[in-house]
Write a protein that holds these residues in place. Structure first.
Motif, PDB file in Angstrom:
ATOM      1  N   ASP A 192     -52.002   5.192  27.690  1.00 32.81           N
ATOM      2  CA  ASP A 192     -51.803   6.569  27.121  1.00 32.81           C
ATOM      3  C   ASP A 192     -49.756   7.025  27.151  1.00 32.81           C
ATOM      4  O   ASP A 192     -49.842   8.086  27.539  1.00 32.81           O
ATOM      5  CB  ASP A 192     -52.219   7.454  27.232  1.00 32.81           C
ATOM      6  N   ARG A 244     -54.975   4.856  23.481  1.00 35.12           N
ATOM      7  CA  ARG A 244     -55.957   5.180  22.567  1.00 35.12           C
ATOM      8  C   ARG A 244     -55.461   5.711  21.349  1.00 35.12           C
ATOM      9  O   ARG A 244     -56.115   6.531  21.116  1.00 35.12           O
ATOM     10  CB  ARG A 244     -56.987   5.347  23.828  1.00 35.12           C
ATOM     11  N   ARG A 263     -60.883   8.653  21.886  1.00 32.59           N
ATOM     12  CA  ARG A 263     -61.715   8.511  20.525  1.00 32.59           C
ATOM     13  C   ARG A 263     -63.198   8.389  20.771  1.00 32.59           C
ATOM     14  O   ARG A 263     -63.866   8.709  22.298  1.00 32.59           O
ATOM     15  CB  ARG A 263     -61.282   7.035  20.589  1.00 32.59           C
ATOM     16  N   ASP A 292     -64.720   3.752  20.874  1.00 30.68           N
ATOM     17  CA  ASP A 292     -63.428   3.315  22.152  1.00 30.68           C
ATOM     18  C   ASP A 292     -64.873   2.492  23.236  1.00 30.68           C
ATOM     19  O   ASP A 292     -63.604   1.674  23.566  1.00 30.68           O
ATOM     20  CB  ASP A 292     -63.899   5.125  22.932  1.00 30.68           C
ATOM     21  N   ARG A 323     -62.473  -0.618  21.515  1.00 30.98           N
ATOM     22  CA  ARG A 323     -61.071  -0.333  22.642  1.00 30.98           C
ATOM     23  C   ARG A 323     -60.331  -1.517  22.084  1.00 30.98           C
ATOM     24  O   ARG A 323     -59.837  -2.838  22.123  1.00 30.98           O
ATOM     25  CB  ARG A 323     -60.976  -0.482  23.789  1.00 30.98           C
TER      26      ARG A 323
END
Length: 380
Positions: free
Chosen positions: A213, A287, A370, A375, A379
């Protein structure tokens, strides 16, 4: 234009200097780009006050090596950055101290920019007709971009082109985010900006990159390489292939290809060490992206947009970490965040998923999350 890549196993200053010297030699020597007396601005990626060990910012060892190379041929160096959030001399002082630029200035005698003025310039790009640009960039004879290889929650990847968003003054960045809330349009604007700034050299610090992230809340990932090129567009194309990010995902690269600013990857001239020796197949994405498989399914645009909106990650605030400083609310482009009882509340009808709140949170209290089903199933 060639892209040069050399291995560098750590940030030991002698190792970094050796790698930079080899990169410059491959590209024709620093004298090809810098003349005696040139006013040279080195633009690092100092997105926020993060220590070099966090891998969110350009490492000072690389800045030191490039600064020494430029000064050796008579260039006058100023390190300049406009981080996310407010833009003031006091903020820049703390930024330079934390990120290591003050050390570079102490070691070399180069200048650090504290001039927070800016100018509005006219530029007829693809999507942008004018820019507000910080004054040191306007006044520079040459600009050298020194980016950090990272994932990005909004744009998937940030490198040489995205680094120049830091030439926009302070909170004006929020205006640009709000005006270009759609990701492809925002990335087209970034390519317009890069063409205006037109750096004479671009470097990417990939000794330790950031995956997950990014650009500030990801995880350091050792790659052990430094990349350089006269072309920031070709440099980014090489970098994404090194870490297995597709051109479809990296929208600044996709835009550069569509505008003919870089040849296809298989036509790049890559010198130095083999790019395959640094290749990573499991580089973790942020994400925050769209669900990429939808682009391969022939669904009505309206349905695709609804699915993407449901599936796109949202900023989530951790009550155990958040201190209620309000930086997220101050920096939110669409003003979708409000502090209630000293804790952020997001109006997701307004949220444009730019994740400025995550980038600029000084406590790292914001994560991108998410919907659980998406997710697990999709993903990216």
């Amino acid at each position: 234009m060639p892209v040069s890549i050399y291995g560098c196993s750590s940030y030991e200053e002698n190792k970094v200097q050796k790698a930079v010297d080899r990169l410059l030699m491959d590209l024709g020597g620093i004298e090809k780009f810098i003349k005696p007396g040139d006013n040279v601005v080195i633009k690092p990626n100092f997105i926020a006050r993060r220590f070099p060990t966090d891998a969110a910012t350009t490492n000072p060892a690389l800045l030191l090596a490039i600064t020494r190379a430029v000064m050796a041929v008579g260039g006058h160096v100023t390190i300049a950055e406009s981080p996310g959030g407010p833009y003031s001399g006091a903020i820049l002082k703390r930024l330079y101290e934390t990120c290591g630029a003050s050390y570079v200035a102490e070691m070399t005698g180069c200048d650090l920019n504290y001039d927070t003025s800016y100018e509005n310039i006219v530029y007829h790009g693809k999507v942008r007709r004018e820019f507000s640009i910080i004054s040191p960039i306007i006044k520079a004879d040459k600009v050298i971009s020194v980016a950090k290889l990272k994932t990005h929650t909004m744009t998937c990847y940030t490198g040489a082109v995205k680094n120049l968003f830091g030439t926009i003054p302070g909170l004006y960045k929020t205006q640009y985010h709000f005006e270009r809330a759609e990701k492809s349009s925002f990335c087209s604007m970034l390519v317009d900006l890069c063409q205006y700034v037109n750096p004479c050299l671009s470097f990417i610090d990939a000794v330790v990159a950031m995956e997950g992230d990014g650009p500030t809340s990801g995880t350091p990932r050792e790659i052990g390489a430094i990349l350089a090129s006269q072309s920031p567009y070709e440099l980014d194309l090489a970098a994404i292939h090194m870490v297995g990010i597709s051109e479809e995902e990296a929208l600044t690269v996709k835009e550069s290809l569509e505008q003919g600013l870089t040849p296809p990857y298989d036509e790049l001239t890559i010198t130095g060490d083999s790019i395959d020796s640094f290749a990573i197949s499991n580089f973790k994405r942020a994400r925050g992206g769209d669900i990429s498989f939808l682009k391969r399914i022939n669904l009505p645009d309206s349905l695709t947009q609804k699915i993407n909106r449901a599936a796109t990650a949202r900023p989530v605030f951790d009550k155990k970490i958040c201190v209620g400083c309000g930086e997220c609310a101050r920096c939110c482009p669409p003003k979708a965040i409000e502090l209630i009882d000293h804790f952020p509340q997001v109006n997701f009808d307004k949220c444009i998923h730019c994740f400025c709140c995550q980038e600029l949170c000084p406590q790292k209290a914001v994560t991108a999350k998410r919907n659980f089903i998406f997710d697990k199933l999709f993903r990216i």
